[in-house]
Design an enzyme around this catalytic site. Structure first.
Site, PDB file in Angstrom:
ATOM      1  N   LYS A 121       0.833  -1.200   0.000  1.00 38.30           N
ATOM      2  CA  LYS A 121       0.000   0.000   0.000  1.00 38.30           C
ATOM      3  C   LYS A 121       0.868   1.251   0.000  1.00 38.30           C
ATOM      4  O   LYS A 121       0.675   2.157  -0.823  1.00 38.30           O
ATOM      5  CB  LYS A 121      -0.926   0.020   1.218  1.00 38.30           C
ATOM      6  N   ASP A 140      -6.430   0.776   0.950  1.00 34.04           N
ATOM      7  CA  ASP A 140      -6.530   1.205   2.344  1.00 34.04           C
ATOM      8  C   ASP A 140      -7.932   0.870   2.853  1.00 34.04           C
ATOM      9  O   ASP A 140      -8.689   0.120   2.220  1.00 34.04           O
ATOM     10  CB  ASP A 140      -6.222   2.698   2.490  1.00 34.04           C
TER      11      ASP A 140
END
Length: 210
Positions: A121, A140
């Protein structure tokens, strides 16, 4: 409508609603975005933005951070939570950048995720926003929630979600879709009380009304 067609329609409808697609974190370089994104784990972007000015004043680049005492970094990032691990990882990452990458932030997924404290991420956010490279889709909390509600995945595992989503969107949109889903998640498709009646995607959402 299949998932690929739905994905195209999502981008088409959300882009006009959210024309500014930039991180909420304050940064001026790949290094600053990397640090800020690491600090943002389990912390609000607003809180991180109050911490990073002092952080970057003291350690403006990887070379400076590589020579920092972990305890000093802990003191500065304390309010972001999990401060001991974050400080340890940031200093270790800086040392690796100095020893292996000439004191710069590496520009590949493999090298970024080899840095302590940097998962896919964070790497995707840095690559897309600071280095102009779309290597994947940052997943996320908001992307995880909306990708399921919109029928783009049936998983709640961020790694699987990313793999499910990447074929559905044009590569040029991989960075944008993260921002679009984050912004839409904050404004409309909220976790506890989604505003389905006000949603521009209501008629194509397979889980409208949950």
């Amino acid at each position: 409508m299949d998932a690929a067609a739905r994905a195209r329609e999502i981008v088409k409808r959300l882009r006009p609603l959210y024309p500014v697609l930039t991180p909420a974190l304050d940064y001026h370089s790949a290094y600053e975005l990397l640090v800020a994104t690491v600090l943002a784990a389990q912390c609000t972007d607003a809180r991180v933005n109050t911490v990073t000015p002092e952080f970057f004043r003291r350690w403006p680049d990887p070379a400076a951070l590589a020579h920092a005492a972990v305890g000093d970094v802990e003191d500065v990032v304390h309010s972001t939570g999990f401060f001991r691990q974050k400080a340890k990882n940031l200093v270790a990452a800086a040392r690796r950048m100095v020893s292996l990458h000439g004191g710069t932030v590496p520009d590949t997924m493999e090298a970024l995720t080899a840095l302590p404290g940097v998962a896919r991420k964070t790497a995707n956010i840095v690559l897309s926003n600071a280095l102009g490279k779309n290597e994947g889709i940052a997943v996320d909390t908001h992307v995880r929630r909306l990708s399921f509600r919109l029928g783009l995945t049936s998983s709640d595992n961020p790694i699987i979600i990313e793999k499910d989503m990447m074929p559905l969107f044009a590569r040029k949109d991989w960075g944008a879709i993260n921002h679009l889903l984050v912004l839409h998640g904050r404004a409309v498709c909220k976790a506890r009380s989604p505003r389905c009646d006000a949603c521009a995607l209501g008629d194509i959402c397979p889980r409208r009304g949950l």
